[in-house]
Design a protein around this motif. Sequence first.
Motif, short mmCIF file in Angstrom:
data_model
loop_
_atom_site.label_atom_id
_atom_site.label_comp_id
_atom_site.label_asym_id
_atom_site.label_seq_id
_atom_site.Cartn_x
_atom_site.Cartn_y
_atom_site.Cartn_z
N LYS A 153 25.77 43.42 24.23
CA LYS A 153 24.72 44.31 23.73
C LYS A 153 25.05 45.69 24.25
CE LYS A 153 20.70 41.25 24.13
NZ LYS A 153 19.36 41.18 24.77
N ILE A 154 25.07 46.69 23.38
CA ILE A 154 25.18 48.08 23.84
C ILE A 154 23.77 48.50 24.24
CG2 ILE A 154 25.72 50.44 23.21
CD1 ILE A 154 27.77 49.28 21.21
N VAL A 155 23.58 48.74 25.51
CA VAL A 155 22.26 49.05 26.05
C VAL A 155 21.87 50.49 25.72
CG1 VAL A 155 20.90 49.24 28.18
CG2 VAL A 155 22.49 47.33 27.86
N ASN A 156 22.81 51.42 25.95
CA ASN A 156 22.54 52.83 25.65
C ASN A 156 23.84 53.61 25.81
OD1 ASN A 156 20.96 55.08 24.98
ND2 ASN A 156 19.27 54.32 26.25
N TYR A 157 23.92 54.78 25.19
CA TYR A 157 25.13 55.59 25.32
C TYR A 157 24.90 57.03 24.89
CZ TYR A 157 25.84 55.10 20.27
OH TYR A 157 25.70 55.12 18.90
N CYS A 158 25.80 57.88 25.37
CA CYS A 158 25.93 59.26 24.93
C CYS A 158 27.44 59.53 24.91
CB CYS A 158 25.18 60.22 25.85
SG CYS A 158 25.79 60.21 27.55
N ASP A 159 27.85 60.74 24.68
CA ASP A 159 29.28 61.03 24.58
C ASP A 159 30.06 60.67 25.85
OD1 ASP A 159 28.95 61.97 22.02
OD2 ASP A 159 28.98 64.09 22.60
N ASN A 160 29.44 60.84 27.00
CA ASN A 160 30.16 60.67 28.26
C ASN A 160 29.89 59.36 28.99
OD1 ASN A 160 31.40 63.25 28.15
ND2 ASN A 160 29.43 64.14 28.69
N LEU A 161 29.01 58.51 28.47
CA LEU A 161 28.62 57.30 29.20
C LEU A 161 28.17 56.22 28.23
CD1 LEU A 161 27.89 56.06 32.02
CD2 LEU A 161 25.61 57.01 31.67
N MET A 162 28.53 54.97 28.52
CA MET A 162 28.04 53.83 27.75
C MET A 162 27.73 52.69 28.71
SD MET A 162 29.81 51.66 24.65
CE MET A 162 29.23 52.68 23.28
N VAL A 163 26.60 52.03 28.50
CA VAL A 163 26.20 50.88 29.30
C VAL A 163 26.06 49.68 28.35
CG1 VAL A 163 24.44 49.91 30.81
CG2 VAL A 163 25.00 52.34 30.95
N CYS A 164 26.72 48.57 28.71
CA CYS A 164 26.68 47.35 27.92
C CYS A 164 26.29 46.16 28.79
CB CYS A 164 28.05 47.05 27.30
SG CYS A 164 28.65 48.32 26.19
N GLU A 165 25.57 45.22 28.19
CA GLU A 165 25.24 43.96 28.84
C GLU A 165 26.12 42.90 28.19
OE1 GLU A 165 20.96 42.99 29.45
OE2 GLU A 165 21.47 41.26 28.18
N VAL A 166 26.87 42.15 28.99
CA VAL A 166 27.82 41.18 28.47
C VAL A 166 27.46 39.80 29.00
CG1 VAL A 166 30.25 40.53 28.27
CG2 VAL A 166 29.61 42.96 28.36
N HIS A 167 27.35 38.82 28.07
CA HIS A 167 26.99 37.45 28.42
C HIS A 167 28.19 36.52 28.24
CE1 HIS A 167 22.51 37.97 28.51
NE2 HIS A 167 22.90 39.12 27.95
N PHE A 168 28.54 35.83 29.31
CA PHE A 168 29.54 34.76 29.29
C PHE A 168 28.72 33.47 29.24
CE2 PHE A 168 31.58 38.37 31.14
CZ PHE A 168 32.94 38.25 30.92
N GLU A 169 28.73 32.77 28.09
CA GLU A 169 27.80 31.68 27.87
C GLU A 169 28.07 30.42 28.67
OE1 GLU A 169 27.61 31.15 23.64
OE2 GLU A 169 26.39 32.95 23.39
N LYS A 170 29.31 30.24 29.16
CA LYS A 170 29.61 29.02 29.92
C LYS A 170 30.90 29.20 30.71
CE LYS A 170 32.02 27.02 25.98
NZ LYS A 170 32.10 25.96 25.02
N GLU A 171 31.18 28.26 31.57
CA GLU A 171 32.42 28.26 32.35
C GLU A 171 33.62 28.29 31.42
OE1 GLU A 171 34.80 25.35 35.48
OE2 GLU A 171 32.80 24.79 34.79
N GLY A 172 34.61 29.06 31.80
CA GLY A 172 35.84 29.13 31.03
C GLY A 172 35.92 30.24 30.01
N VAL A 173 34.79 30.86 29.68
CA VAL A 173 34.81 31.97 28.73
C VAL A 173 35.52 33.15 29.40
CG1 VAL A 173 33.39 33.63 27.46
CG2 VAL A 173 32.73 31.22 27.53
N THR A 174 36.44 33.76 28.66
CA THR A 174 37.30 34.79 29.24
C THR A 174 37.31 36.08 28.43
OG1 THR A 174 38.77 33.12 30.18
CG2 THR A 174 39.71 35.30 29.85
N ALA A 175 37.24 37.19 29.15
CA ALA A 175 37.59 38.50 28.60
C ALA A 175 39.03 38.70 29.05
CB ALA A 175 36.67 39.58 29.15
N ALA A 176 39.96 38.43 28.14
CA ALA A 176 41.39 38.39 28.47
C ALA A 176 41.88 39.73 29.03
CB ALA A 176 42.19 38.01 27.23
#
Length: 109
Positions: A21-44
């Motif tokens: 989920k992109i929580v909020n942003y402007c040109d110089n900053l972005m905040v995201c919430e990232v959910h890993f739903e279970k064991e083994g899920v990878t952001a390669a």
Amino acid sequence: MKFSFSKELEITQMAEGLNRKIVNYCDNLMVCEVHFEKEGVTAAMHSHPHEQCTYVVSGKLKATINDETHILEKGDSMLMAANEPHALTALEESVVVDTFTPMREDFIK
């Protein structure tokens, strides 16, 4: 000033079991919430031209920056310089908050 409300945020599937989920942003900053739903899920392993700080809200993950790997738990964080290779693998269901500077234009297209 810009407000955002969780119930109105769009969920983007990044990979199976990995949602953002992109929580909020402007040109110089972005905040995201990232959910890993279970064991083994990878952001390669990947890199990008943005500086990034990842804060663990809940769960437990294996985190790698370059060739250095640590286990991160609730309250821990990692900081990546621009173009620094990094990866995360969930060791259990987990939630992280990613902050980027400048904002990730590729996330809003």
